[in-house]
Scaffold this motif. Structure first.
Motif, PDB file in Angstrom:
ATOM      1  N   ALA A   1      42.329  22.051   1.261  1.00  0.00           N
ATOM      2  CA  ALA A   1      43.486  20.975   0.892  1.00  0.00           C
ATOM      3  C   ALA A   1      44.189  20.705   2.049  1.00  0.00           C
ATOM      4  CB  ALA A   1      44.368  21.440  -0.481  1.00  0.00           C
ATOM      5  N   GLN A   2      44.742  21.661   2.911  1.00  0.00           N
ATOM      6  CA  GLN A   2      45.515  21.365   4.092  1.00  0.00           C
ATOM      7  C   GLN A   2      44.488  20.531   5.211  1.00  0.00           C
ATOM      8  OE1 GLN A   2      46.904  24.788   5.904  1.00  0.00           O
ATOM      9  NE2 GLN A   2      48.090  23.560   7.672  1.00  0.00           N
ATOM     10  N   TRP A   3      43.186  20.915   5.220  1.00  0.00           N
ATOM     11  CA  TRP A   3      42.338  20.264   6.059  1.00  0.00           C
ATOM     12  C   TRP A   3      42.204  18.877   5.922  1.00  0.00           C
ATOM     13  CZ3 TRP A   3      37.606  17.812   5.207  1.00  0.00           C
ATOM     14  CH2 TRP A   3      36.934  17.458   6.718  1.00  0.00           C
ATOM     15  N   ALA A   4      41.927  18.601   4.198  1.00  0.00           N
ATOM     16  CA  ALA A   4      41.678  17.198   3.933  1.00  0.00           C
ATOM     17  C   ALA A   4      42.815  16.312   4.022  1.00  0.00           C
ATOM     18  CB  ALA A   4      41.496  17.294   2.336  1.00  0.00           C
ATOM     19  N   GLU A   5      44.427  16.764   3.945  1.00  0.00           N
ATOM     20  CA  GLU A   5      45.171  16.138   4.373  1.00  0.00           C
ATOM     21  C   GLU A   5      45.786  15.795   5.624  1.00  0.00           C
ATOM     22  OE1 GLU A   5      48.758  13.998   3.700  1.00  0.00           O
ATOM     23  OE2 GLU A   5      47.367  14.728   2.070  1.00  0.00           O
ATOM     24  N   GLN A   6      45.346  16.823   6.569  1.00  0.00           N
ATOM     25  CA  GLN A   6      45.230  16.236   7.866  1.00  0.00           C
ATOM     26  C   GLN A   6      44.349  15.508   8.453  1.00  0.00           C
ATOM     27  OE1 GLN A   6      44.881  20.239   9.886  1.00  0.00           O
ATOM     28  NE2 GLN A   6      46.581  20.856   9.576  1.00  0.00           N
ATOM     29  N   GLU A   7      42.898  15.381   7.673  1.00  0.00           N
ATOM     30  CA  GLU A   7      42.086  14.500   8.015  1.00  0.00           C
ATOM     31  C   GLU A   7      42.521  12.955   7.592  1.00  0.00           C
ATOM     32  OE1 GLU A   7      38.278  13.253   9.458  1.00  0.00           O
ATOM     33  OE2 GLU A   7      39.675  14.912   9.995  1.00  0.00           O
ATOM     34  N   ARG A   8      43.085  13.149   6.270  1.00  0.00           N
ATOM     35  CA  ARG A   8      43.707  11.588   5.899  1.00  0.00           C
ATOM     36  C   ARG A   8      44.775  11.127   6.672  1.00  0.00           C
ATOM     37  NH1 ARG A   8      47.726   9.832   3.537  1.00  0.00           N
ATOM     38  NH2 ARG A   8      48.897  11.736   3.296  1.00  0.00           N
ATOM     39  N   ARG A   9      45.417  11.981   7.234  1.00  0.00           N
ATOM     40  CA  ARG A   9      46.407  11.467   8.270  1.00  0.00           C
ATOM     41  C   ARG A   9      45.930  10.885   9.407  1.00  0.00           C
ATOM     42  NH1 ARG A   9      49.962  15.865   6.164  1.00  0.00           N
ATOM     43  NH2 ARG A   9      49.386  16.971   7.875  1.00  0.00           N
ATOM     44  N   ARG A  10      44.910  11.776   9.925  1.00  0.00           N
ATOM     45  CA  ARG A  10      44.270  11.519  11.177  1.00  0.00           C
ATOM     46  C   ARG A  10      43.686   9.915  11.133  1.00  0.00           C
ATOM     47  NH1 ARG A  10      39.441  11.469  13.492  1.00  0.00           N
ATOM     48  NH2 ARG A  10      38.382  11.845  11.727  1.00  0.00           N
ATOM     49  N   LEU A  11      42.915   9.918   9.927  1.00  0.00           N
ATOM     50  CA  LEU A  11      42.161   8.633   9.733  1.00  0.00           C
ATOM     51  C   LEU A  11      43.273   7.494   9.831  1.00  0.00           C
ATOM     52  CD1 LEU A  11      39.353   9.817   7.409  1.00  0.00           C
ATOM     53  CD2 LEU A  11      39.135   9.173   9.888  1.00  0.00           C
ATOM     54  N   GLU A  12      44.264   7.595   9.010  1.00  0.00           N
ATOM     55  CA  GLU A  12      45.329   6.600   8.877  1.00  0.00           C
ATOM     56  C   GLU A  12      45.823   6.405  10.212  1.00  0.00           C
ATOM     57  OE1 GLU A  12      48.460   7.944   6.354  1.00  0.00           O
ATOM     58  OE2 GLU A  12      46.999   7.365   4.283  1.00  0.00           O
ATOM     59  N   ARG A  13      46.139   7.238  11.145  1.00  0.00           N
ATOM     60  CA  ARG A  13      46.616   7.015  12.490  1.00  0.00           C
ATOM     61  C   ARG A  13      45.516   6.276  13.142  1.00  0.00           C
ATOM     62  NH1 ARG A  13      48.229  12.683  14.553  1.00  0.00           N
ATOM     63  NH2 ARG A  13      48.870  11.354  16.375  1.00  0.00           N
ATOM     64  N   LEU A  14      44.211   6.931  13.213  1.00  0.00           N
ATOM     65  CA  LEU A  14      43.199   6.144  13.935  1.00  0.00           C
ATOM     66  C   LEU A  14      42.896   4.702  13.570  1.00  0.00           C
ATOM     67  CD1 LEU A  14      40.720   6.513  16.004  1.00  0.00           C
ATOM     68  CD2 LEU A  14      39.494   7.248  14.188  1.00  0.00           C
ATOM     69  N   THR A  15      43.080   4.664  12.372  1.00  0.00           N
ATOM     70  CA  THR A  15      42.960   2.941  11.772  1.00  0.00           C
ATOM     71  C   THR A  15      44.037   2.097  12.266  1.00  0.00           C
ATOM     72  OG1 THR A  15      41.791   3.744   9.891  1.00  0.00           O
ATOM     73  CG2 THR A  15      42.823   1.583   9.960  1.00  0.00           C
ATOM     74  N   ALA A  16      45.493   2.737  12.523  1.00  0.00           N
ATOM     75  CA  ALA A  16      46.460   2.044  12.757  1.00  0.00           C
ATOM     76  C   ALA A  16      46.340   1.723  14.211  1.00  0.00           C
ATOM     77  CB  ALA A  16      47.773   2.800  12.618  1.00  0.00           C
TER      78      ALA A  16
ATOM     79  N   GLU B   1      43.255   1.655  15.984  1.00  0.00           N
ATOM     80  CA  GLU B   1      42.161   0.552  16.196  1.00  0.00           C
ATOM     81  C   GLU B   1      42.892  -0.858  15.835  1.00  0.00           C
ATOM     82  OE1 GLU B   1      39.386   1.796  13.689  1.00  0.00           O
ATOM     83  OE2 GLU B   1      38.461   3.426  15.085  1.00  0.00           O
ATOM     84  N   VAL B   2      43.726  -1.047  14.779  1.00  0.00           N
ATOM     85  CA  VAL B   2      44.442  -2.200  14.620  1.00  0.00           C
ATOM     86  C   VAL B   2      45.270  -2.772  15.731  1.00  0.00           C
ATOM     87  CG1 VAL B   2      46.087  -3.656  12.945  1.00  0.00           C
ATOM     88  CG2 VAL B   2      44.269  -1.962  12.134  1.00  0.00           C
ATOM     89  N   ALA B   3      45.966  -1.818  16.245  1.00  0.00           N
ATOM     90  CA  ALA B   3      46.934  -2.162  17.392  1.00  0.00           C
ATOM     91  C   ALA B   3      46.043  -2.590  18.498  1.00  0.00           C
ATOM     92  CB  ALA B   3      47.944  -1.000  17.622  1.00  0.00           C
ATOM     93  N   GLN B   4      45.050  -1.861  18.955  1.00  0.00           N
ATOM     94  CA  GLN B   4      44.225  -2.215  19.808  1.00  0.00           C
ATOM     95  C   GLN B   4      43.615  -3.783  19.756  1.00  0.00           C
ATOM     96  OE1 GLN B   4      44.936  -0.219  22.659  1.00  0.00           O
ATOM     97  NE2 GLN B   4      42.746  -0.238  23.031  1.00  0.00           N
ATOM     98  N   GLU B   5      43.025  -3.879  18.632  1.00  0.00           N
ATOM     99  CA  GLU B   5      42.771  -5.209  18.167  1.00  0.00           C
ATOM    100  C   GLU B   5      43.767  -6.346  18.329  1.00  0.00           C
ATOM    101  OE1 GLU B   5      40.175  -8.213  17.619  1.00  0.00           O
ATOM    102  OE2 GLU B   5      39.426  -6.254  17.924  1.00  0.00           O
ATOM    103  N   SER B   6      45.058  -6.185  17.806  1.00  0.00           N
ATOM    104  CA  SER B   6      46.229  -7.029  18.107  1.00  0.00           C
ATOM    105  C   SER B   6      46.089  -7.107  19.672  1.00  0.00           C
ATOM    106  CB  SER B   6      47.260  -6.478  17.534  1.00  0.00           C
ATOM    107  OG  SER B   6      48.388  -7.372  17.516  1.00  0.00           O
ATOM    108  N   ASP B   7      46.309  -6.191  20.552  1.00  0.00           N
ATOM    109  CA  ASP B   7      46.645  -6.402  21.831  1.00  0.00           C
ATOM    110  C   ASP B   7      45.486  -7.233  22.338  1.00  0.00           C
ATOM    111  OD1 ASP B   7      48.785  -4.952  21.563  1.00  0.00           O
ATOM    112  OD2 ASP B   7      47.761  -3.147  22.481  1.00  0.00           O
ATOM    113  N   HIS B   8      44.110  -7.064  21.995  1.00  0.00           N
ATOM    114  CA  HIS B   8      43.194  -7.747  22.676  1.00  0.00           C
ATOM    115  C   HIS B   8      43.529  -9.294  22.333  1.00  0.00           C
ATOM    116  CE1 HIS B   8      40.352  -4.024  22.777  1.00  0.00           C
ATOM    117  NE2 HIS B   8      41.211  -3.828  23.871  1.00  0.00           N
ATOM    118  N   GLU B   9      43.586  -9.555  20.873  1.00  0.00           N
ATOM    119  CA  GLU B   9      43.864 -10.917  20.450  1.00  0.00           C
ATOM    120  C   GLU B   9      44.920 -11.379  21.143  1.00  0.00           C
ATOM    121  OE1 GLU B   9      43.025 -14.450  18.458  1.00  0.00           O
ATOM    122  OE2 GLU B   9      41.939 -12.454  18.361  1.00  0.00           O
TER     123      GLU B   9
END
Length: 520
Positions: free
Chosen positions: A169-184, A186-194
Motif C-alpha cells: 500500500a505504501q509503495w502504491a501511494e508513492q507510485e501514485r504521487r510519482r506519476l502525478e508529479r511526472l505528469t505535472a 510533462e505538462v510543464a515541459q509541454e507548456s514551456d515548449h509551446e
C-alpha cells in the motif's frame, strides 16, 4: 527587444572569456601552491641537525621558482591588459561583428530535458510471496512431500501478510504521487515548449516588421539595426557599453555618441619583476606622459573601430555619412554636468570604406578625415563636437520611481499603443508597476502584461517574478521595461520564455518616435 538579443550574445561571449581567464588564473595559483607545498615537504623531510648543502640549494631553488612564478603571473595580467588596449582596432578588424536580422531568429528547437531521476524511475515493488523468495536450488521432489515442508506459526504468517500488505500500500501511494508529479512535469515541459514556439512566432513577426521598416527607410528602424552591430561588438573589460544612435533621413547622416573609458583603463605599470637580492616583487611603472599618449591612441582606435563596424552594418542602406562623438564622464574636480567630448569624427561611408585601417596611425587618421581629438598635453580634454545628436539621449529619460509611478505609467501606455494593443488598464501588483493590454493578432494575440522595474532591479529575480505574474493573469506574453540595462542572467532567463525585455535604449527609441495621431 532585438537589441537585448544582440546584447545577450555579447554578454555570453564576455562571460566565456572571463571564465577562461579565471581558469588560467586558478591554474597559475595551483602551480604556485604546488611549488610551495613541494618546498615545505622538502623542509619537513630534513632531520634537525642533519641539513645537507644540497638540501639548502634545493629549497632555495624551489623558493626562487615560486617567487618568479608569482611575478610572472602578475606580469602576464598586466601585459594582457596592455595588449587588449593597444590591439583594440586590430581585434575589431579581425573579428566579424556585423549583426544581421537573421541572427535574431530563434532557429534551435525547444530543448528536450530528461525528467528527474526520482520521477523517471519507480521504486522497486515489494515482494509478492508471503513466505519470501524461494531458493530455486532447493526446490525438488522432497519439497512436495507434506512432511518435508517447514512448519509455520499462523500468528507469524498473519503478521508477515499484514506487513506485506502495508508495504504494498505504501509503495502504491508513492507510485501514485510519482506519476502525478511526472505528469505535472510533462505538462510543464509541454507548456514551456509551446511558449518557446510562440516566442519564435513573435520574434519572426518583429524581424519581418523591422525589415519592412528598413526597406521603407524608417530612420528609427535603420538606427536600431545599426545599433545591433555595436551592441554585439566585444571590447576589453572596463569599457562602458553605453551609446546613443540616431539617423537623419533627410541628410543621410548616422550619428553615434559613445561613452569612452577614462585613463584608468590602462595599467600604471608595464611589467612586474622579482628582485632576488631584496626578495621583493616590484612593479615597473610607466611614465605618466607616455600613458596619456597611449590612452589617446585608444580613444582614436575606438572611434575608427566604431566607424568601421557601422560601415559594414549599413551596406545597402541610405546612409551616406557617419558621425561619431566619443564622450567621457567628468572627473570629480570638474564639477557636475554633461559628459565631455574628447573625439569627434565625420566621414562619408565611401571614403571610409577605402581606408586600410590595418596600416594606419589612429590619431593621424582621425585628423586626416577632418576629425578632432583632445591632445594628451591639454589640461582640459574637451573638444567641440563636429556632429550633433539629433534625437533625445538616453541620459535625459525620466527614471522609474515606484513611489510615484504615474509618469512612467504614461510611457507604458504609449508603448502599448505603439505596439497596437487595445484596452489598456492597470492591475494591482503591490509595489510593482504593471498594465494589462490585449493584442488582436490572429495567431499570436491575446492578453499581454506590461511591467516596469528600476535599474537596480533589472535582474533575474525580477524577470522570474514577472513570469509568475504572466502565468497568474493567464497572459500569452509579457513585456518588461527598465530604465537601466538587464544583466546576462535576466536575459538568459527570458530567452526561451514568453517575455520580452526593453532597456533604456529601447525607451530612448520610443521617446524619439512621433506621437500617434488620435483616432476619431
Amino acid at each position: 527587444m532585438a537589441r537585448q538579443a544582440a546584447r545577450g550574445q555579447r554578454l555570453a561571449e564576455e562571460a566565456a572569456r572571463e571564465e577562461a581567464a579565471e581558469t588560467r588564473r586558478l591554474q597559475a595559483v595551483e602551480l604556485r601552491l604546488a611549488l610551495k607545498a613541494e618546498r615545505e615537504a622538502l623542509r619537513a623531510a630534513i632531520r634537525p641537525g642533519f641539513r645537507r648543502p644540497e638540501d639548502s640549494r634545493s629549497e632555495k631553488e624551489l623558493f626562487l621558482r615560486e617567487k618568479q612564478h608569482e611575478a610572472g603571473e602578475r606580469a602576464a595580467e598586466i601585459r594582457e591588459r596592455w595588449r587588449a588596449a593597444q590591439s583594440l582596432l586590430a581585434d575589431g578588424l579581425a573579428n566579424r561583428c556585423t549583426f544581421f536580422l537573421d541572427d535574431l531568429r530563434l532557429t534551435e528547437p525547444p530543448p528536450e530535458m530528461p525528467p528527474p531521476p526520482e520521477l523517471a524511475h519507480p521504486e522497486p515493488r515489494p515482494a509478492q510471496d508471503p513466505v519470501g523468495a524461494r531458493d530455486e536450488r532447493a526446490w525438488g521432489l522432497a519439497t512436495l512431500v507434506h512432511r518435508s515442508r517447514p512448519r509455520t506459526n499462523p500468528a507469524e504468517d498473519e503478521a508477515a501478510r499484514l506487513a506485506r500488505l502495508a508495504a504494498q500500500a505504501q509503495w502504491a501511494e508513492q507510485e501514485r504521487r510519482r506519476l502525478e508529479r511526472l505528469t505535472a512535469w510533462e505538462v510543464a515541459q509541454e507548456s514551456d515548449h509551446e511558449a518557446f514556439r510562440l516566442k519564435q512566432l513573435w520574434r519572426a513577426r518583429e524581424i519581418e516588421a523591422m525589415g519592412q521598416a528598413i526597406v521603407d527607410g524608417d530612420p528609427e528602424a535603420i538606427a536600431a539595426y545599426a545599433a545591433l552591430t555595436l551592441e554585439r561588438s566585444v571590447y576589453p573589460p572596463g569599457f562602458p557599453r553605453d551609446f546613443d544612435i540616431a539617423f537623419d533621413r533627410a541628410s543621410g547622416v548616422l550619428t553615434v555618441e559613445m561613452m569612452l573609458p577614462d585613463i584608468a583603463i590602462l595599467p600604471l605599470d608595464t611589467d612586474v619583476q622579482y628582485i632576488q637580492s631584496s626578495n621583493q616583487i616590484v612593479p615597473v611603472p610607466i611614465r605618466g606622459l607616455d600613458r596619456k599618449f597611449i590612452y589617446h591612441d585608444v580613444i582614436a582606435m575606438t572611434a575608427l573601430r566604431t566607424m568601421h563596424e557601422l560601415c559594414g552594418a549599413v551596406v545597402g542602406l541610405p546612409v551616406s555619412v557617419i558621425g561619431f562623438n566619443g564622450l567621457i564622464a567628468r572627473r570629480s574636480w570638474e564639477g557636475s554636468g554633461p559628459p565631455l567630448c574628447v573625439v569627434s569624427l565625420r566621414a562619408t561611408t565611401a571614403a571610409f570604406t577605402h581606408l586600410d585601417l590595418s596600416k594606419v596611425d589612429a590619431k593621424a587618421t582621425v585628423r586626416a578625415l577632418g576629425g578632432v581629438i583632445a591632445r594628451p598635453t591639454d589640461e582640459s580634454p574637451a573638444v567641440s563636437p563636429i556632429v550633433t545628436m539629433p534625437a533625445r539621449s538616453t541620459r535625459d529619460l525620466p527614471r522609474i520611481d515606484l513611489q510615484d509611478p504615474a509618469p512612467f505609467r504614461l510611457a507604458l501606455e504609449r508603448l502599448a499603443a505603439d505596439l497596437g494593443f487595445d484596452a489598456v488598464r492597470s492591475i494591482d501588483a503591490g509595489d510593482a508597476l504593471r498594465l494589462v493590454a490585449f493584442d488582436d493578432h490572429p495567431l499570436v494575440g491575446g492578453k499581454v502584461i506590461l511591467g516596469a522595474v528600476p535599474d537596480a532591479a533589472a535582474n533575474e529575480a525580477s524577470v522570474s517574478a514577472f513570469l509568475d505574474a504572466i502565468a497568474t493573469e493567464g497572459a500569452v506574453r509579457g513585456i518588461l521595461v527598465s530604465d537601466g540595462t538587464f544583466d546576462l542572467a535576466a536575459i538568459r532567463r527570458a530567452e526561451r520564455r514568453p517575455v520580452e525585455l526593453i532597456d533604456r535604449h529601447g525607451l530612448a527609441l520610443l521617446a524619439r518616435l512621433p506621437a500617434r495621431p488620435a483616432e476619431d
